[in-house]
Design a protein around this motif. Structure first.
Motif, PDB file in Angstrom:
ATOM      1  N   SER A  26      -1.252  23.036  -7.416  1.00  0.00           N
ATOM      2  CA  SER A  26      -1.096  23.529  -8.484  1.00  0.00           C
ATOM      3  C   SER A  26      -2.231  23.129  -9.890  1.00  0.00           C
ATOM      4  O   SER A  26      -2.259  23.496 -11.012  1.00  0.00           O
ATOM      5  CB  SER A  26      -0.211  21.983  -8.941  1.00  0.00           C
ATOM      6  N   ASN A  61       0.457  33.320   0.674  1.00  0.00           N
ATOM      7  CA  ASN A  61       1.405  32.635   0.351  1.00  0.00           C
ATOM      8  C   ASN A  61       2.718  33.725  -0.581  1.00  0.00           C
ATOM      9  O   ASN A  61       3.345  33.281  -1.742  1.00  0.00           O
ATOM     10  CB  ASN A  61       1.728  31.484  -0.466  1.00  0.00           C
ATOM     11  N   GLY A  99      -1.374  28.382  -4.439  1.00  0.00           N
ATOM     12  CA  GLY A  99      -0.184  27.785  -5.445  1.00  0.00           C
ATOM     13  C   GLY A  99      -0.334  26.241  -4.680  1.00  0.00           C
ATOM     14  O   GLY A  99       0.528  25.301  -5.149  1.00  0.00           O
ATOM     15  N   SER A 108       3.210  24.076  -4.949  1.00  0.00           N
ATOM     16  CA  SER A 108       4.346  24.934  -5.833  1.00  0.00           C
ATOM     17  C   SER A 108       4.532  25.747  -5.484  1.00  0.00           C
ATOM     18  O   SER A 108       5.706  26.327  -5.770  1.00  0.00           O
ATOM     19  CB  SER A 108       3.066  25.126  -7.067  1.00  0.00           C
ATOM     20  N   ALA A 109       4.260  26.050  -3.942  1.00  0.00           N
ATOM     21  CA  ALA A 109       5.306  27.653  -3.383  1.00  0.00           C
ATOM     22  C   ALA A 109       5.786  26.552  -2.231  1.00  0.00           C
ATOM     23  O   ALA A 109       6.431  28.225  -2.048  1.00  0.00           O
ATOM     24  CB  ALA A 109       3.949  28.050  -2.317  1.00  0.00           C
ATOM     25  N   THR A 145      10.931  22.862  -6.226  1.00  0.00           N
ATOM     26  CA  THR A 145      10.710  23.634  -7.308  1.00  0.00           C
ATOM     27  C   THR A 145      11.462  22.632  -9.453  1.00  0.00           C
ATOM     28  O   THR A 145      11.655  22.713 -10.710  1.00  0.00           O
ATOM     29  CB  THR A 145      11.667  25.181  -7.529  1.00  0.00           C
ATOM     30  N   ARG A 181      10.319  32.057  -7.368  1.00  0.00           N
ATOM     31  CA  ARG A 181       9.247  30.741  -7.243  1.00  0.00           C
ATOM     32  C   ARG A 181       8.536  31.223  -8.990  1.00  0.00           C
ATOM     33  O   ARG A 181       7.380  32.111  -8.517  1.00  0.00           O
ATOM     34  CB  ARG A 181       9.385  30.565  -6.450  1.00  0.00           C
ATOM     35  N   SER A 209       5.176  29.447  -8.341  1.00  0.00           N
ATOM     36  CA  SER A 209       4.156  28.638  -8.230  1.00  0.00           C
ATOM     37  C   SER A 209       2.943  29.078  -9.035  1.00  0.00           C
ATOM     38  O   SER A 209       2.970  30.073  -9.802  1.00  0.00           O
ATOM     39  CB  SER A 209       3.910  29.175  -6.422  1.00  0.00           C
ATOM     40  N   SER A 210       1.872  27.836  -9.180  1.00  0.00           N
ATOM     41  CA  SER A 210       1.430  27.837  -9.819  1.00  0.00           C
ATOM     42  C   SER A 210       0.139  28.701 -10.001  1.00  0.00           C
ATOM     43  O   SER A 210      -0.466  29.810 -10.569  1.00  0.00           O
ATOM     44  CB  SER A 210      -0.165  26.557  -9.951  1.00  0.00           C
ATOM     45  N   ASN A 225       4.432  18.110  -9.754  1.00  0.00           N
ATOM     46  CA  ASN A 225       4.371  18.964 -10.412  1.00  0.00           C
ATOM     47  C   ASN A 225       3.835  19.392 -11.780  1.00  0.00           C
ATOM     48  O   ASN A 225       2.520  19.947 -11.512  1.00  0.00           O
ATOM     49  CB  ASN A 225       5.182  20.677  -9.855  1.00  0.00           C
TER      50      ASN A 225
END
Length: 540
Positions: A13, A39, A83, A86-87, A91, A193, A195-196, A520
């Motif tokens: 993140s 990912n 990610g 965050s992956a 969430t 999703r 993710s970062s 997160n």
């Protein structure tokens, strides 16, 4: 040996935000190093699909945990790959409260109050719900969407939370509120999703000055004459070294960053010497001050409604998977509890709630049931679950190196209930769940309490059962804490490691006190603020 201005260790993140912001200057070369892969698995993009890869070492880093008598056995897992967590997380998006960040001044940390941090959230957020409070960002990189769950049980739960003292709010992240509202998720408007990595790095991978290397494990930071000069990594079974002409920035997480510091000779000197590691900078606070939210849930039988359990088993699961892949909608496009409540405990402040609660017409098998018969955690019997966190624990644990080897995970002691205050708060939270369940609006739906059960009323008996239910929330902070004193902290207010030039830590490990919610979002805000400081320092 390749050389870069900034070497960022960890693409989670925080690391992904740093990579984006620092590489925005075309004059600097940025390297982002990640131990895991890319990912891009469809079960990661599908928010509800992460349960299918739960525990898979390709996507999770597992850390052994100290087992406390009478409490449930734990193995902590954080995200691995681009990610990071965050992956693979639930969430759930929250920002924390203004008082969280303003209180950091009590730890000798300035420049991190709500005025600075709220600006950072607004810069990267993309939240367009009509009910958003005025301070929300609408044009940043990170798309955030509210729960779209609808059912009679959801409406009854909203009323029950209101009955317990949480007024209905249109934006649960509004600063300094007590209330209940729709949960918000790091899921984009097309049902995937966020993710970062997807939000901050994937769109800028084409930058000529940004290099990303995966499946590359950092073994240690190179430190010469009191300055970080690069990192030694393992990639494809071979050692490879990357030089840093500017800075090395650790963003390896609340467990990974203190581990790497200790492997590099930065940490409690006596402990390092016991493992045969040379002490280059004696910092006793490395790996200490671990704070984590305690978490547990209470489930009840659900009457007069099928609930959502059945959507995740049998033919309905296949139907919902097909629906998701065709339309990006349905139960698998979201995960977790559809409503979130924030409320102050008995000795809390209304503008700084210390209980985070949630509920859903869904239930997992109880701890006792799983112990008796391992298997799928999803029960086939409709249920309703309340889940929650105590947000300001007083217990403090540690992350301890057990071997001078980057492949041996450190030992985590979450120290849950090591301070009796936290045990008392767990009991208070449990009673809150029972009081919400007894609200008139839920009478048509609520059934028997599954664990510990309605027959368990004596306080001592309840505490005994709660000990089996409570677990770490995996919202850890503090193991490389910011502060002004090198005896009690690891980095200063500009994220610089005390006594080592050219070395910073930027992730949740530097947060000196727990934040009010999932970590997160705060991890990204910490990186956003740190990037401002790093760029300012580079300008002299």
């Amino acid at each position: 040996m390749d050389s870069f201005d900034y070497v960022i260790v960890g693409a989670g993140s925080a690391g992904c935000v740093l990579a984006n912001r620092l590489s925005a200057d075309p004059k600097v070369r940025v390297l982002l190093i990640e131990d895991g892969g890319d990912n891009q698995h469809p079960f990661i993009k599908m928010a509800g699909g992460f349960v299918k890869i739960m525990g898979n070492p390709a996507y999770f880093r597992a850390y052994p945990s100290v087992q406390r008598p009478g409490m449930r056995k734990e193995m902590h897992a954080y995200g691995r790959g681009l990610g990071g967590s965050s992956a693979i997380n639930g969430t759930w998006y929250l920002t924390g409260m203004p008082a969280d960040y303003d209180s950091w001044a009590d730890h000798g940390v300035t420049g991190w109050g709500w005025d600075e941090i709220s600006r950072c959230f607004a810069r990267f957020e993309d939240y367009r719900d009509p009910g958003a409070h005025p301070g929300r960002g609408r044009s940043g990189e990170l798309q955030i969407t509210p729960s779209d769950h609808k059912s009679p049980v959801f409406d009854a739960l909203m009323s029950a939370f209101e009955h317990a003292g949480m007024p209905r709010v249109s934006d649960i992240t509004a600063p300094g509120i007590t209330g209940v509202g729709r949960s918000q998720y790091t899921v984009d408007r097309w049902g995937q999703r966020e993710s970062s990595y997807e939000a901050f790095v994937k769109p800028v991978r084409g930058r000529a000055n940004l290099t990303i290397t995966t499946y590359t494990a950092v073994k240690r930071v190179l430190i010469a004459d009191g300055r970080a000069t690069g990192v030694v990594c393992e990639r494809g079974g071979q050692d490879v070294t990357f030089a840093a002409s500017g800075e090395v920035i650790l963003a390896a997480g609340v467990y990974g960053s203190p581990q790497l510091l200790q492997l590099s000779g930065v940490g409690p000197g006596a402990a390092l010497q016991e493992l045969g590691l040379e002490t280059l900078r004696d910092l006793p606070a490395v790996g200490q001050n671990l704070a984590d939210h305690q978490k547990f849930g209470v489930s009840f039988d659900l009457h007069n409604h099928p609930g959502t359990n059945r959507e995740f088993v049998g033919w309905r699961l296949y139907r919902n998977a097909m629906r998701y892949f065709l339309t990006r909608t349905g139960p698998l496009a979201r995960v977790g509890m559809p409503l979130t409540g924030l409320i102050a405990s008995r000795d809390g402040r209304a503008d700084w709630p210390d209980f985070q609660v949630a509920a859903a017409p869904f239930a997992m098998r109880t701890v006792n049931e799983m112990a008796e018969k391992p298997g799928s955690p999803i029960t086939d019997k409709p249920g309703l679950t309340f889940s929650g966190y105590h947000l300001r624990p007083r217990s403090r644990g540690s992350v301890k190196l057990t071997a001078p080897d980057h492949r041996t995970p450190p030992l985590v002691d979450a120290a849950i209930w090591s301070d009796p205050y936290d045990r008392d708060k767990a009991l208070e939270l449990f009673r809150l769940f029972r009081s919400i369940a007894a609200a008139p609006a839920l009478a048509p739906f609520i059934g028997t309490e599954r664990m510990p059960g309605p027959g368990v009323q004596d306080e001592a008996a309840v505490v005994t059962e709660l000990a089996k239910m409570v677990e770490a929330g995996l919202h850890g902070t503090g193991t490389c804490s910011m502060g002004g004193d090198a005896a009690t902290s690891v980095v200063d207010a500009r994220c610089r490691v005390h006594g080592v030039d050219g070395l910073r830590v930027v992730d949740c490990s530097i947060i000196p006190a727990p934040v009010s919610g999932n970590t997160n979002g705060p991890a990204m805000a910490v990186a956003e603020r740190a990037a401002e400081l790093i760029r300012a320092d580079a300008r002299g």
